[in-house]
Design an enzyme around this catalytic site. Structure first.
Site, PDB file in Angstrom:
ATOM      1  N   GLU A 111     -35.101   1.567  21.438  1.00 46.32           N
ATOM      2  CA  GLU A 111     -36.094   0.604  21.945  1.00 46.32           C
ATOM      3  C   GLU A 111     -35.809   0.184  23.381  1.00 46.32           C
ATOM      4  OE1 GLU A 111     -32.820  -2.200  20.652  1.00 46.32           O
ATOM      5  OE2 GLU A 111     -33.572  -0.227  20.103  1.00 46.32           O
ATOM      6  N   CYS A 125     -29.032  -1.683  14.986  1.00 47.16           N
ATOM      7  CA  CYS A 125     -27.671  -2.055  15.356  1.00 47.16           C
ATOM      8  C   CYS A 125     -27.102  -3.075  14.369  1.00 47.16           C
ATOM      9  CB  CYS A 125     -27.613  -2.539  16.802  1.00 47.16           C
ATOM     10  SG  CYS A 125     -25.943  -2.474  17.502  1.00 47.16           S
ATOM     11  N   HIS A 130     -30.090   2.336  19.964  1.00 42.74           N
ATOM     12  CA  HIS A 130     -31.131   1.488  20.555  1.00 42.74           C
ATOM     13  C   HIS A 130     -32.156   2.334  21.305  1.00 42.74           C
ATOM     14  CE1 HIS A 130     -29.157  -2.430  19.842  1.00 42.74           C
ATOM     15  NE2 HIS A 130     -28.029  -1.770  20.061  1.00 42.74           N
TER      16      HIS A 130
END
Length: 230
Positions: A175, A89, A173
């Protein structure tokens, strides 16, 4: 043991689900916040692996966040040395800017879970193809010189790129999906949620429905990338 350093730009945006893949690849993980007094003097070429995470700021916010300019100078030295670097990001936007791309405010807030279109079938991003992953940004960037575009979304064309084997930049994202800090994301950015046409309730539902699958795919992606480092 190999060293991995995570740079956190805000406390609620950490490495989350990627940590397992990094540790499984044999790295001892350390972390530093940009507000740490030691951060300005840190040589970003020292860690075997550097991971830069997200944040609500933009590259252009250098008056409000003077550490951005300082970090960018040191990041450029690391990239010039082709040392293994992952950006997520805002971290990906910093990499793009350090490589000569333009980073700017986009036309829309991209917030929520939806898949990316993967352009390179044999890249580590094959693991996230067709998987709804979390997006949370309003800035975007041009593709840096000599970079290979790996993925796009229906909102922004530049979602992931690489340069060689040692550099990976991810706007999305993968994660996030099992980390309780997702509640902090919702609390910190209610305007982003509304601007993207969501409510906190709809995003929590999407998080519960898609989060575990996103993290599983993200871990596989990062694990394959780490295994292929030069």
């Amino acid at each position: 043991m190999k060293s991995a350093l995570i740079i956190r730009h805000v406390p609620y945006e950490g490495v989350a689900g990627y940590r397992q893949s990094i540790e499984d690849a044999g790295y001892q993980v350390d972390r530093i916040d940009v507000c740490d007094p030691a951060f300005p003097s840190l040589d970003l070429r020292e860690p075997d692996l550097l991971i830069m995470m997200g944040g609500p700021m933009g590259i252009y916010d250098q008056i409000e966040h003077p550490w951005i300019r300082c970090q960018m100078r040191r990041l450029a030295l690391r990239l010039a040395a082709d040392l293994p670097t992952l950006g997520v990001c805002f971290g990906a936007q910093m990499i793009a800017a350090a490589l000569g791309a333009d980073v700017y405010r986009g036309h829309a807030r991209e917030v929520g879970f939806h898949p990316v279109q993967v352009h390179v079938a044999d890249s580590p991003l094959r693991h996230v193809a067709g998987v709804p992953v979390l997006h949370w940004h309003g800035d975007t960037f041009t593709l840096p010189p000599h970079a290979e575009l790996l993925a796009s979304s229906h909102v922004y064309p530049h979602q992931a790129f690489r340069r060689g084997r040692n550099l990976l930049a991810l706007q999305f994202h993968a994660e996030m999906g099992e980390d309780p800090r997702f509640d902090a994301w919702l609390a910190q950015s209610p305007d982003d949620v509304a601007a993207a046409g969501h409510t906190q309730a709809t995003l929590r539902h999407a998080h519960d429905a898609h989060g575990p699958g996103a993290v599983q795919a993200g871990r596989a992606m990062i694990g394959e990338w780490l295994a292929g480092l030069a």
